[in-house]
Design a protein around this motif. Structure first.
Motif, PDB file in Angstrom:
ATOM      1  N   ASN A 266       0.823  -1.213   0.000  1.00  0.00           N
ATOM      2  CA  ASN A 266       0.000   0.000   0.000  1.00  0.00           C
ATOM      3  C   ASN A 266       0.854   1.258   0.000  1.00  0.00           C
ATOM      4  O   ASN A 266       0.509   2.259  -0.640  1.00  0.00           O
ATOM      5  N   ALA A 267       1.983   1.233   0.702  1.00  0.00           N
ATOM      6  CA  ALA A 267       2.878   2.387   0.704  1.00  0.00           C
ATOM      7  C   ALA A 267       3.453   2.622  -0.690  1.00  0.00           C
ATOM      8  O   ALA A 267       3.545   3.770  -1.158  1.00  0.00           O
ATOM      9  N   LEU A 268       3.830   1.549  -1.377  1.00  0.00           N
ATOM     10  CA  LEU A 268       4.385   1.694  -2.725  1.00  0.00           C
ATOM     11  C   LEU A 268       3.336   2.166  -3.725  1.00  0.00           C
ATOM     12  O   LEU A 268       3.627   3.000  -4.594  1.00  0.00           O
ATOM     13  N   ARG A 269       2.138   1.649  -3.607  1.00  0.00           N
ATOM     14  CA  ARG A 269       1.082   2.093  -4.517  1.00  0.00           C
ATOM     15  C   ARG A 269       0.754   3.569  -4.291  1.00  0.00           C
ATOM     16  O   ARG A 269       0.523   4.324  -5.248  1.00  0.00           O
ATOM     17  N   LEU A 270       0.753   3.994  -3.036  1.00  0.00           N
ATOM     18  CA  LEU A 270       0.501   5.403  -2.742  1.00  0.00           C
ATOM     19  C   LEU A 270       1.645   6.265  -3.286  1.00  0.00           C
ATOM     20  O   LEU A 270       1.414   7.350  -3.841  1.00  0.00           O
ATOM     21  N   ALA A 271       2.870   5.793  -3.150  1.00  0.00           N
ATOM     22  CA  ALA A 271       4.021   6.531  -3.683  1.00  0.00           C
ATOM     23  C   ALA A 271       3.894   6.701  -5.197  1.00  0.00           C
ATOM     24  O   ALA A 271       4.184   7.770  -5.742  1.00  0.00           O
ATOM     25  N   ALA A 272       3.440   5.639  -5.885  1.00  0.00           N
ATOM     26  CA  ALA A 272       3.258   5.720  -7.333  1.00  0.00           C
ATOM     27  C   ALA A 272       2.180   6.741  -7.683  1.00  0.00           C
ATOM     28  O   ALA A 272       2.327   7.521  -8.632  1.00  0.00           O
ATOM     29  N   GLN A 273       1.084   6.769  -6.908  1.00  0.00           N
ATOM     30  CA  GLN A 273       0.018   7.740  -7.144  1.00  0.00           C
ATOM     31  C   GLN A 273       0.512   9.173  -6.960  1.00  0.00           C
ATOM     32  O   GLN A 273       0.059  10.098  -7.637  1.00  0.00           O
ATOM     33  N   LEU A 274       1.475   9.354  -6.055  1.00  0.00           N
ATOM     34  CA  LEU A 274       2.035  10.684  -5.797  1.00  0.00           C
ATOM     35  C   LEU A 274       3.112  11.059  -6.817  1.00  0.00           C
ATOM     36  O   LEU A 274       3.657  12.158  -6.770  1.00  0.00           O
ATOM     37  N   GLY A 275       3.425  10.139  -7.722  1.00  0.00           N
ATOM     38  CA  GLY A 275       4.419  10.417  -8.746  1.00  0.00           C
ATOM     39  C   GLY A 275       5.855  10.215  -8.290  1.00  0.00           C
ATOM     40  O   GLY A 275       6.794  10.711  -8.922  1.00  0.00           O
ATOM     41  N   CYS A 276       6.036   9.475  -7.223  1.00  0.00           N
ATOM     42  CA  CYS A 276       7.389   9.254  -6.686  1.00  0.00           C
ATOM     43  C   CYS A 276       8.170   8.287  -7.575  1.00  0.00           C
ATOM     44  O   CYS A 276       7.630   7.294  -8.046  1.00  0.00           O
ATOM     45  N   GLU A 277       9.449   8.581  -7.729  1.00  0.00           N
ATOM     46  CA  GLU A 277      10.344   7.689  -8.462  1.00  0.00           C
ATOM     47  C   GLU A 277      11.322   6.984  -7.536  1.00  0.00           C
ATOM     48  O   GLU A 277      12.004   6.048  -7.955  1.00  0.00           O
ATOM     49  N   SER A 278      11.379   7.419  -6.280  1.00  0.00           N
ATOM     50  CA  SER A 278      12.280   6.784  -5.307  1.00  0.00           C
ATOM     51  C   SER A 278      11.646   6.820  -3.924  1.00  0.00           C
ATOM     52  O   SER A 278      11.056   7.824  -3.519  1.00  0.00           O
ATOM     53  N   VAL A 279      11.765   5.688  -3.212  1.00  0.00           N
ATOM     54  CA  VAL A 279      11.157   5.542  -1.886  1.00  0.00           C
ATOM     55  C   VAL A 279      12.127   4.802  -0.976  1.00  0.00           C
ATOM     56  O   VAL A 279      12.780   3.843  -1.400  1.00  0.00           O
ATOM     57  N   ALA A 280      12.206   5.233   0.283  1.00  0.00           N
ATOM     58  CA  ALA A 280      13.049   4.548   1.266  1.00  0.00           C
ATOM     59  C   ALA A 280      12.183   4.035   2.411  1.00  0.00           C
ATOM     60  O   ALA A 280      11.369   4.787   2.971  1.00  0.00           O
ATOM     61  N   PHE A 281      12.349   2.759   2.748  1.00  0.00           N
ATOM     62  CA  PHE A 281      11.621   2.117   3.837  1.00  0.00           C
ATOM     63  C   PHE A 281      12.557   1.822   5.002  1.00  0.00           C
ATOM     64  O   PHE A 281      13.724   1.478   4.783  1.00  0.00           O
ATOM     65  N   PRO A 282      12.038   1.856   6.222  1.00  0.00           N
ATOM     66  CA  PRO A 282      12.727   1.166   7.316  1.00  0.00           C
ATOM     67  C   PRO A 282      12.266  -0.288   7.304  1.00  0.00           C
ATOM     68  O   PRO A 282      11.380  -0.647   6.512  1.00  0.00           O
ATOM     69  N   LEU A 283      12.837  -1.122   8.139  1.00  0.00           N
ATOM     70  CA  LEU A 283      12.361  -2.503   8.262  1.00  0.00           C
ATOM     71  C   LEU A 283      11.184  -2.474   9.236  1.00  0.00           C
ATOM     72  O   LEU A 283      11.346  -2.532  10.458  1.00  0.00           O
ATOM     73  N   ILE A 284       9.988  -2.367   8.673  1.00  0.00           N
ATOM     74  CA  ILE A 284       8.770  -2.106   9.452  1.00  0.00           C
ATOM     75  C   ILE A 284       8.496  -3.220  10.463  1.00  0.00           C
ATOM     76  O   ILE A 284       8.641  -4.406  10.160  1.00  0.00           O
ATOM     77  N   SER A 285       8.100  -2.800  11.662  1.00  0.00           N
ATOM     78  CA  SER A 285       7.675  -3.678  12.767  1.00  0.00           C
ATOM     79  C   SER A 285       8.809  -4.471  13.412  1.00  0.00           C
ATOM     80  O   SER A 285       8.572  -5.235  14.349  1.00  0.00           O
ATOM     81  N   SER A 286      10.038  -4.309  12.931  1.00  0.00           N
ATOM     82  CA  SER A 286      11.142  -5.125  13.452  1.00  0.00           C
ATOM     83  C   SER A 286      11.784  -4.553  14.711  1.00  0.00           C
ATOM     84  O   SER A 286      12.658  -5.187  15.301  1.00  0.00           O
ATOM     85  N   GLY A 287      11.330  -3.357  15.130  1.00  0.00           N
ATOM     86  CA  GLY A 287      11.893  -2.732  16.319  1.00  0.00           C
ATOM     87  C   GLY A 287      10.998  -2.927  17.531  1.00  0.00           C
ATOM     88  O   GLY A 287      10.896  -4.021  18.098  1.00  0.00           O
ATOM     89  N   LEU A 288      10.316  -1.852  17.923  1.00  0.00           N
ATOM     90  CA  LEU A 288       9.471  -1.883  19.124  1.00  0.00           C
ATOM     91  C   LEU A 288       8.313  -2.867  19.000  1.00  0.00           C
ATOM     92  O   LEU A 288       7.827  -3.384  20.016  1.00  0.00           O
ATOM     93  N   TYR A 289       7.870  -3.155  17.777  1.00  0.00           N
ATOM     94  CA  TYR A 289       6.729  -4.056  17.594  1.00  0.00           C
ATOM     95  C   TYR A 289       7.134  -5.524  17.613  1.00  0.00           C
ATOM     96  O   TYR A 289       6.286  -6.411  17.535  1.00  0.00           O
ATOM     97  N   GLY A 290       8.427  -5.803  17.684  1.00  0.00           N
ATOM     98  CA  GLY A 290       8.905  -7.155  17.976  1.00  0.00           C
ATOM     99  C   GLY A 290       8.892  -8.178  16.869  1.00  0.00           C
ATOM    100  O   GLY A 290       9.083  -9.377  17.117  1.00  0.00           O
TER     101      GLY A 290
END
Length: 373
Positions: free
Chosen positions: A98-122
């Motif tokens: 969903n984040a990537l699809r939203l980025a495409a809708q916004l016209g983004c050509e580059s996106v950076a992710f953290p490793l989601i949920s791997s920290g405080l969410y365990g």
């Protein structure tokens, strides 16, 4: 490179959008979320989030990047790890998609992710990485975008102990640095000389001379054997060019063999794509290279890619070691036992494992360049 793992502070990355591992209330939190809020300007970002109101786990919303180098912040709440039986994997995969699809809708050509949920969410890091890689790869099969997975250190990228153990054993057995090779030769020669001179008898000059001669001869023999072993290893890594054609389209005559000896990289690549029954799009996507770079290789027969790009194309085509050696030679490269990067590549090819992103995770672990453009 369409997808790569980088060691970087996500708040400092110059991309069109960075992704915030948010909470469902879109409030400033700890970890990566807190760092993003502070870097963007906590007050302004919090006000923008409050206007949105909230976001369910697995969904994505966007705000301005405010003081960040990125134009947008895409907020996606990841799942809390509850043992893996509560739909966590589906929700985590949805975060990336969903984040990537939203980025495409916004016209983004580059996106950076953290490793989601791997920290405080365990969420277990190895599983979180597997899901992130799979979701990003699936998206990139149908889209052109540069996607980064930003981690603080290589410990955040956990590769299975079994795989690392196998790779480590292969490296221990086959990797020999050039310095070590020269050192071994010198040590053997010095040992022979010391043994003769320690036992010398001043009254037996003639015998001593003969013994020294014999020692020198043995040392030369050791050098010759070492060079012969190196040559055999190199031959195994880079078989004769003609032999490399055995699994490609058959050669009709000697003239055709000779013509192909000087075949440029681009023509060899295109012939391999046809011989393997692959499409251009499938190959450059699997190789993790940019469409523009592939077009440059295809349209310019004299273009020479980087070594890691050439290897990535070999991996995308699932070439065996002989075919890989031949393709690399067309670009002026060869695999070497004195380069850890090359030994790791050889391991995966010999194992018949052609998942480029799994290879990149291991290369990342060993601080080696990653495959792709």
């Amino acid at each position: 490179m369409p997808f790569t793992i980088v060691r970087n502070d996500i708040t400092a990355m110059h991309v069109d959008a960075i992704v915030n591992a948010a909470n469902t209330s879109l409030q400033m939190g700890g970890g990566v979320c807190g760092a993003i809020f502070r870097a963007a300007g906590a007050r302004e970002l919090q006000q923008a989030c409050e206007r949105i109101g909230g976001c369910e786990a697995g969904q994505a919303v966007a705000t301005s990047g405010f003081k960040l180098p990125a134009t947008y912040i895409i907020h996606t709440p990841g799942p809390v790890w509850r043992g893996g039986s509560k739909g966590e994997e589906t929700l985590l995969r949805d975060c990336y998609g969903n984040a990537l699809r939203l980025a495409a809708q916004l016209g983004c050509e580059s996106v950076a992710f953290p490793l989601i949920s791997s920290g405080l969410y365990g969420y277990p890091k190895a599983e979180a990485l597997r899901i992130a890689s799979g979701a990003i790869q699936d998206f990139l099969l149908g889209s052109d975008m540069d996607v980064y997975l930003a981690v603080f250190d290589k410990a955040a990228v956990e590769v299975s102990e079994q795989l690392l153990g196998s790779v480590e054993a292969f490296i221990d057995e086959h990797y020999v640095s050039e310095t070590e090779m020269v050192s071994k030769r010198r040590s053997l020669l010095d040992a022979e000389r010391r043994a003769i001179h320690d036992d010398r008898d001043e009254g037996r000059h003639e015998e001593e001379a003969e013994a020294v001669e014999e020692a020198e001869a043995r040392a030369e023999e050791v050098d010759a054997r070492t060079e012969d072993a190196e040559a055999r290893a190199e031959a195994a890594m880079s078989p004769p060019m003609v032999a490399g054609y055995s699994s490609l389209s058959p050669l009709s005559n000697l003239e055709e063999v000779i013509e192909r000896l000087d075949e440029p990289f681009a023509l060899t690549l295109l012939r391999l794509i046809d011989a393997k029954g692959r499409s251009d799009v499938e190959v450059y996507k699997r190789a993790n290279i940019d469409r523009k770079l592939f077009s440059k290789i295809r349209s310019n027969s004299s273009y020479m890619p980087s070594k890691k790009t050439a290897i990535a194309l070999a991996v995308a085509l699932a070439l065996d070691l002989a075919e890989t050696a031949d393709l690399l030679e067309r670009a002026g490269y060869a695999l070497s036992r004195s380069q850890k990067f090359d030994v790791i590549i050889e391991y995966f090819i010999l194992q018949g494992q052609y998942d480029l992103f799994a290879i990149n995770e291991v290369l990342f672990h060993y601080d080696q360049p990653l495959l792709g453009s």
